[in-house]
Scaffold this active site. Structure first.
Site, PDB file in Angstrom:
ATOM      1  CE  LYS A  65     -13.844  -1.880  -0.163  1.00 20.59           C
ATOM      2  NZ  LYS A  65     -14.758  -1.737   0.975  1.00 20.59           N
ATOM      3  CE  LYS A  93      -4.452  -1.533   1.597  1.00 21.99           C
ATOM      4  NZ  LYS A  93      -5.533  -1.408   2.569  1.00 21.99           N
ATOM      5  CE  LYS A 109     -10.464 -10.895  -2.212  1.00 21.51           C
ATOM      6  NZ  LYS A 109     -10.041 -10.970  -0.836  1.00 21.51           N
TER       7      LYS A 109
HETATM    8  N1  TRP Z   1      -7.836  -5.074   7.485  1.00 28.02           N
HETATM    9  C1  TRP Z   1      -9.141  -5.484   7.041  1.00 28.02           C
HETATM   10  C2  TRP Z   1      -9.230  -5.278   5.526  1.00 28.02           C
HETATM   11  O1  TRP Z   1      -8.581  -4.420   4.988  1.00 28.02           O
HETATM   12  C3  TRP Z   1     -10.237  -4.719   7.732  1.00 28.02           C
HETATM   13  C4  TRP Z   1     -10.242  -4.945   9.205  1.00 28.02           C
HETATM   14  C5  TRP Z   1      -9.908  -4.035  10.169  1.00 28.02           C
HETATM   15  C6  TRP Z   1     -10.587  -6.140   9.872  1.00 28.02           C
HETATM   16  N2  TRP Z   1     -10.037  -4.574  11.398  1.00 28.02           N
HETATM   17  C7  TRP Z   1     -10.439  -5.867  11.254  1.00 28.02           C
HETATM   18  C8  TRP Z   1     -10.958  -7.408   9.429  1.00 28.02           C
HETATM   19  C9  TRP Z   1     -10.668  -6.850  12.202  1.00 28.02           C
HETATM   20  C10 TRP Z   1     -11.196  -8.389  10.386  1.00 28.02           C
HETATM   21  C11 TRP Z   1     -11.058  -8.116  11.755  1.00 28.02           C
HETATM   22  O2  TRP Z   1      -9.997  -5.964   4.889  1.00 28.02           O
END
Ligand code: TRP
Length: 338
Positions: free
Chosen positions: A204, A118, A201
């Site tokens: 979005k 990222k 994948k």
């Molecule tokens: N990091 C996850 C994503 O980008 C989003 C996310 C933040 C998450 N906190 C979480 C997923 C806790 C599961 C549990 O998709």
């Protein structure tokens, strides 16, 4: 390694950025709803604090948060059964996140592949939040003593870090306080790929809107995107193995199967030997039939933002009831005077 002292509890998070698309719906939201209806306690969080690790226009963030809540509810998530809220309304996430910043080691964080992806080439310009994002995610999960987290394959490393943090905290303080949370990774068969490239994948954030079906697309748009989806000139095979090296064809069959809620084998049996000229319109019709009610329900919910805000506030109050005692106990273990 699974912890038996903790009662099963599911937590997951989705970022409020851009529109929800078919891949999130079939891969995540639909699974969330199934888990909700399986009897275990489910907590679903719109992770607005994670979203701001990269720049978000304030008005867009507000809109995306409400729209994501609306799409969860329109997809069958019941706010009376699941706890649905946005992260920033429960301050304990940020508070436990800070503590975990002090538990996680730089060496662990430097190995996180998502930051490297990222942040891109110009790492000096990435926010500090983007770097420490995984400790906040560990806090999201452990704040509820979560035992199971449904996530995509790309989040596996973050779940490993979450376990490392739990283990180090427990070891450092000689307690058995945080559980070792298990990821529940989506199956390959339900992973929805881009309509333009069957090896990527559906996302979005893909620059091409033709690569995905958004939950807000109308019937004509859905039909057009499926008609134009990349395929190959061969007809559908007699058996599923015939799709092994045809990722785009395999993807369309998977989408059909997921929407129809039947095994991909059955879809192949039904369409064996048929051309895409026949299969695509059938898929388009099915997609519109399944998605149109969701998008019209979303529209209806979005007419009343105050009602969505009320649901999120109620969810946050319920989340805080679980989170506050766990954070208080954490502070006590560390030796903070309260
Ligand atoms: N990091 C996850 C994503 O980008 C989003 C996310 C933040 C998450 N906190 C979480 C997923 C806790 C599961 C549990 O998709």
């Amino acid at each position: 390694m699974s912890d038996t002292k903790f009662t099963p509890r599911v937590f997951s998070g989705i970022q409020p950025t851009n529109h929800l698309q078919l891949g999130n719906y079939l891969g995540a939201v639909k699974r969330f709803v199934e888990m909700q209806n399986s009897g275990v306690e489910t907590i679903y969080c719109i992770v607005d604090l994670h979203a701001i690790t990269v720049w978000q226009d304030p008005a867009d963030l507000t809109h995306a948060t409400r729209e994501l809540a609306a799409s969860y509810i329109a997809s069958g998530l019941d706010p009376a059964k699941s706890i649905l809220f946005n992260q920033s309304q429960v301050a304990e996430h940020a508070q436990l996140g800070w503590i975990f910043n002090c538990v996680a080691r730089m060496g662990w964080m430097n190995r996180m592949t998502q930051f490297k992806d990222k942040a891109g080439k110009d790492r000096e310009k990435a926010s500090v939040g983007l770097f420490s994002y995984p400790t906040l995610m560990a806090a999201d999960i452990l704040l509820y003593h979560t035992t199971h987290v449904p996530v995509g394959e790309d989040q596996k490393q973050h779940l490993e870090l979450t376990r490392d943090i739990a283990m180090k905290f427990n070891n450092d303080f000689g307690v058995d306080f945080f559980p070792l949370t298990e990821p529940v990774i989506e199956g390959v068969a339900t992973r929805i790929m881009s309509l333009r490239d069957g090896t990527k994948k559906m996302s979005k954030s893909d620059p091409s809107d033709m690569s995905r079906i958004n939950m807000t697309d109308d019937a004509d748009t859905i039909a057009k995107k499926i008609r134009k989806a990349k395929t190959d000139p061969d007809p559908l095979p007699e058996a599923l193995e015939g799709l092994d090296d045809r990722p785009e064809a395999r993807n369309l069959v998977n989408i059909y199967a997921a929407l129809a809620e039947k095994p991909a084998e059955d879809v192949i049996a039904e369409f064996a030997g048929q051309q895409f000229g026949t299969f695509k319109p059938a898929l388009a019709e099915l997609a519109v039939e399944k998605l149109a009610p969701i998008s019209s329900e979303m529209d209806r919910l979005m007419q009343d933002p105050a009602e969505i805000d009320r649901i999120l506030a109620q969810g946050a109050a319920r989340a805080r009831e679980i989170a506050a005692p766990i954070l208080a106990k954490t502070y006590e273990i560390i030796g903070m005077v309260r």
